[in-house]
Design an enzyme around this catalytic site. Structure first.
Site, PDB file in Angstrom:
ATOM      1  N   ALA A   1      -1.888  -6.914   0.703  1.00  0.00           N
ATOM      2  CA  ALA A   1      -2.131  -8.195   1.128  1.00  0.00           C
ATOM      3  C   ALA A   1      -2.005  -8.484   2.373  1.00  0.00           C
ATOM      4  O   ALA A   1      -2.881  -9.261   2.998  1.00  0.00           O
ATOM      5  CB  ALA A   1      -1.358  -9.162   0.083  1.00  0.00           C
ATOM      6  N   HIS A   2      -0.892  -7.929   3.280  1.00  0.00           N
ATOM      7  CA  HIS A   2      -0.515  -8.623   4.321  1.00  0.00           C
ATOM      8  C   HIS A   2      -1.586  -8.015   5.669  1.00  0.00           C
ATOM      9  O   HIS A   2      -1.522  -8.651   6.657  1.00  0.00           O
ATOM     10  CB  HIS A   2       0.787  -8.232   4.628  1.00  0.00           C
TER      11      HIS A   2
ATOM     12  N   ALA B   1       1.177  -1.063   0.161  1.00  0.00           N
ATOM     13  CA  ALA B   1      -0.028  -0.053  -0.034  1.00  0.00           C
ATOM     14  C   ALA B   1       1.048   1.395  -0.016  1.00  0.00           C
ATOM     15  O   ALA B   1       0.359   2.409  -0.497  1.00  0.00           O
ATOM     16  CB  ALA B   1      -0.964  -0.207   1.073  1.00  0.00           C
ATOM     17  N   THR B   2       2.033   1.276   0.552  1.00  0.00           N
ATOM     18  CA  THR B   2       2.915   2.375   0.656  1.00  0.00           C
ATOM     19  C   THR B   2       3.404   2.789  -0.810  1.00  0.00           C
ATOM     20  O   THR B   2       3.079   3.994  -1.085  1.00  0.00           O
ATOM     21  CB  THR B   2       4.096   2.135   1.247  1.00  0.00           C
TER      22      THR B   2
ATOM     23  N   CYS C   1       4.112   1.621  12.104  1.00  0.00           N
ATOM     24  CA  CYS C   1       5.096   2.193  10.972  1.00  0.00           C
ATOM     25  C   CYS C   1       5.700   3.549  11.500  1.00  0.00           C
ATOM     26  O   CYS C   1       6.743   4.050  11.129  1.00  0.00           O
ATOM     27  CB  CYS C   1       4.427   2.445   9.694  1.00  0.00           C
TER      28      CYS C   1
ATOM     29  N   THR D   1       9.416  -7.128 -12.837  1.00  0.00           N
ATOM     30  CA  THR D   1       9.138  -8.371 -12.992  1.00  0.00           C
ATOM     31  C   THR D   1       8.100  -8.759 -11.597  1.00  0.00           C
ATOM     32  O   THR D   1       8.458  -8.189 -10.545  1.00  0.00           O
ATOM     33  CB  THR D   1      10.173  -9.381 -12.905  1.00  0.00           C
TER      34      THR D   1
ATOM     35  N   ASN E   1      -6.124   3.440  10.607  1.00  0.00           N
ATOM     36  CA  ASN E   1      -5.338   2.067  11.219  1.00  0.00           C
ATOM     37  C   ASN E   1      -4.886   2.144  12.598  1.00  0.00           C
ATOM     38  O   ASN E   1      -4.680   1.214  12.887  1.00  0.00           O
ATOM     39  CB  ASN E   1      -3.729   2.348  10.274  1.00  0.00           C
TER      40      ASN E   1
ATOM     41  N   GLN F   1      -6.632  -0.715   5.451  1.00  0.00           N
ATOM     42  CA  GLN F   1      -7.175  -1.600   6.722  1.00  0.00           C
ATOM     43  C   GLN F   1      -8.780  -1.925   6.526  1.00  0.00           C
ATOM     44  O   GLN F   1      -8.991  -2.550   7.055  1.00  0.00           O
ATOM     45  CB  GLN F   1      -7.195  -0.256   7.978  1.00  0.00           C
TER      46      GLN F   1
HETATM   47  C1  LIG Z   1      -3.618   2.810   6.417  1.00  0.00           C
HETATM   48  C2  LIG Z   1      -2.355   2.114   5.880  1.00  0.00           C
HETATM   49  N1  LIG Z   1      -1.830   2.608   4.883  1.00  0.00           N
HETATM   50  C3  LIG Z   1      -0.632   2.213   4.262  1.00  0.00           C
HETATM   51  C4  LIG Z   1       0.144   1.243   5.094  1.00  0.00           C
HETATM   52  C5  LIG Z   1       1.406   0.647   4.438  1.00  0.00           C
HETATM   53  O1  LIG Z   1       0.978  -0.504   3.894  1.00  0.00           O
HETATM   54  P1  LIG Z   1       2.286  -1.483   3.216  1.00  0.00           P
HETATM   55  O2  LIG Z   1       2.919  -2.073   4.508  1.00  0.00           O
HETATM   56  O3  LIG Z   1       1.498  -2.678   2.397  1.00  0.00           O
HETATM   57  O4  LIG Z   1       3.268  -0.548   2.662  1.00  0.00           O
HETATM   58  C6  LIG Z   1      -0.616   0.715   6.051  1.00  0.00           C
HETATM   59  C7  LIG Z   1       0.269  -0.194   6.858  1.00  0.00           C
HETATM   60  O5  LIG Z   1       0.644  -0.147   8.121  1.00  0.00           O
HETATM   61  C8  LIG Z   1      -1.715   1.233   6.672  1.00  0.00           C
HETATM   62  O6  LIG Z   1      -2.211   0.915   7.997  1.00  0.00           O
END
Ligand SMILES: Cc1ncc(COP(=O)(O)O)c(C=O)c1O
Length: 384
Positions: free
Chosen positions: A200-201, A71-72, A326, A240, A151, A179
């Site tokens: 995914a995680h 997601a980042t 994070c 890839t 989150n 989330q």
């Molecule tokens: C709201 C939100 N956005 C983005 C992220 C980042 O996701 P990723 O770990 O897949 O980069 C997170 C993960 O903590 C999140 O909770």
């Protein structure tokens, strides 16, 4: 036994997801871009199946999904991709103070590059005021980026209303749904979402893979790619493809879609049980976030008098968080709790419970017992 209640940070890979992924490490190992032979063809077939599975979770079309490393990256592609592509139309972006750093830090970078960003405040439940959103839109606004679910405190945004406002003003709407995806229904058509990030995680898939939904009609969204190279993913994200990861994301999305309703009920019941126990036994405990519009598996509470970092470190049996993992390298108060307007003490004294598939009523009872016991111990010490 350690009880895991930090499912907003990450989730374990579900056994059915792992099983789906396994053949793609060493049996079907082809490069999904090398479709001239069977190895690559099979890998690309698996990727396309996953694309369909992820799209189905959002009511999107498969060709609207771009796979990323998480997601980042999806958030970065949305923000920078729009800012660059639509530079002639405008230079203003609207977001919110409680976004994840994966949006906020990108927004700050855009400001350093000369763009203008409005950071909307939130109320004491973590909600954005839709009139303030309307008022913030200018003729130079190209993007509204507001998260689907927070989150830390689990507050859900009124996505359909925000989508309506964005559409009415001809502004693109991106939502970081990391989330929310797999936990609450998301429908990019009904909600008029133009770009959506997921990972995914957070939904029982593997780490290091995610996706960005990019609307292809009404309106067709264009993005400037941020990773340049072999032209994978319609030229939007070269590199890839992570075939086993993508297969895992697809399997996790399919599982989430099938089981969302049942899981949400189970998780909500466990969460409510936990909240009930904490309320009964801890004087002054307060809920952070919205009482109703919240993720089914989130409980964020303020316990007066505790220092949450030290508190959690003392709970050997229980894996909890103080806020966003994070940002936990920095010992600064949570920017989300601060934004609710209650002050630093609340931000330093809050705990986040993220419930998940592995938790049951017995674990919830034990978790409450452990937390209540520790609070009583600390409060007794303070009385001497
Ligand atoms: C709201 C939100 N956005 C983005 C992220 C980042 O996701 P990723 O770990 O897949 O980069 C997170 C993960 O903590 C999140 O909770």
């Amino acid at each position: 036994m350690l009880i895991y209640m930090d499912h907003h940070a990450t989730t374990p890979v579900e056994p059915r997801v792992l099983e789906a992924m396994l053949p793609y490490f060493s049996q079907v190992f082809g490069n999904a871009a090398s479709k001239d032979h069977e190895f690559g063809y099979q890998a690309s077939q698996a990727v396309e199946q996953a694309r369909g599975q992820v799209a189905a979770l959002l009511n999107a079309r498969p060709e609207e999904m771009i796979f990323t490393s998480g997601a980042t990256e999806a958030n970065n592609l949305a923000l920078f991709g729009v800012a660059e592509k639509y530079a002639e139309r405008g230079d203003h972006i609207i977001t919110c103070v409680t976004e994840h750093k994966a949006v906020l830090d990108g927004a700050k970078r855009l400001e350093r590059l000369g763009k203008h960003v409005t950071y909307l405040p939130v109320d004491s439940h973590g909600m954005v005021d839709l009139d303030e959103l309307r008022a913030a839109i200018t003729p130079r606004t190209v993007l509204i980026s507001l998260m689907a679910a927070n989150n830390e405190i689990g507050t859900l945004a009124p996505l359909a209303e925000i989508g309506g406002i964005a559409r009415e003003h001809n502004v693109l709407f991106h939502s970081d749904a990391t989330q929310a995806a797999g936990y609450v229904p998301l429908d990019v058509q009904r909600m008029q979402i133009d770009l959506l990030s997921l990972s995914a995680h957070k939904m029982y898939g593997p780490k290091g893979v995610g996706a960005l939904y990019v609307r292809r009609s009404n309106p067709r969204v264009s993005l400037a790619p941020q990773l340049h190279g072999g032209g994978h993913e319609r030229g939007l994200r070269s590199g890839t493809l992570n075939v086993p990861g993508i297969v895992g994301l697809g399997a996790a999305a399919a599982l989430a879609r099938r089981e969302m309703q049942r899981q949400a009920t189970l998780l909500r019941n466990l969460r409510d049980q936990l909240w009930q126990l904490l309320q009964t036994h801890i004087d002054g405990v307060a809920l952070n976030g919205h009482p109703d519009a919240r993720l089914p598996h989130n409980l964020n509470v303020y316990i007066p008098g505790i220092e949450s970092r030290a508190f959690i470190a003392g709970l050997k049996e229980l894996a909890l968080a103080t806020g966003s993992a994070c940002t936990s390298a920095a010992v600064e108060p949570s920017h989300v709790i601060m934004a609710l307007g209650f002050g630093e003490e609340r931000a330093h004294g809050s705990l986040r419970f993220g419930l998940g598939r592995s938790n049951d009523a017995a674990q919830v009872a034990r978790a409450a017992e452990v937390v209540v016991g520790r609070v009583e111990q600390l409060r007794a010490l303070r009385r001497f």
